[in-house]
Scaffold this motif. Structure first.
Motif: not given
Length: 139
Positions: A9, A14, A34, A72, A75
């Motif tokens: 990521y 990504v 992303e 991260v 995400f």
């Protein structure tokens, strides 16, 4: 039986890599912007059985979280919400970018292709996946 899908990521791009169904070979899949990665993963999961997401976690040399770790983790929460049935394993991603560049050089990739950061992201995802598979493989 499903595939393992690794995610490198980044806040711009990504990198994605995937295993074969036997979990022997890690292959670069794609580099996605992303803002498009979650849609890409939704489509991929509809077509392929993904057993686990292997998410690269950026760390510093002293094992503390790097500056990108918070992004991260954010995400990761989105992944957990959208794909509640697919577990996520965090894998240390230290040095993957430099190892990816070394692999590109030793593989004979041209300078032009090495400067393409999308290639570095994909190969970094492959390295994250290979590390995970080596660490978890049962003999």
């Amino acid at each position: 039986m499903g595939r393992l899908l690794a995610i490198d990521y980044g806040q711009k791009r990504v990198g994605l890599a995937v295993s074969d169904n036997d979990k022997i070979i890690a292959t670069a899949l794609e580099t996605v912007a992303e803002n498009e990665v979650l849609d890409y993963l939704k489509e991929y999961v509809e077509k392929e059985n993904v057993e686990i997401f292997v998410l690269g976690m950026p760390k510093r040399l002293d094992n503390s979280p790097s500056s990108n770790a918070a992004a991260v983790e954010k995400f990761q929460k989105k992944l957990e919400t959208i794909f509640p049935d697919i577990p996520i394993s965090l894998e240390d991603e230290r040095f993957t970018s430099s190892l990816a560049l070394d692999a590109m050089i030793s593989g004979g990739m041209s300078k032009k292709n090495r400067r393409n950061k999308a290639n570095v992201d994909k190969i970094s995802a492959v390295l994250i996946l290979q590390t995970y598979m080596e660490r978890t493989q049962s003999y």
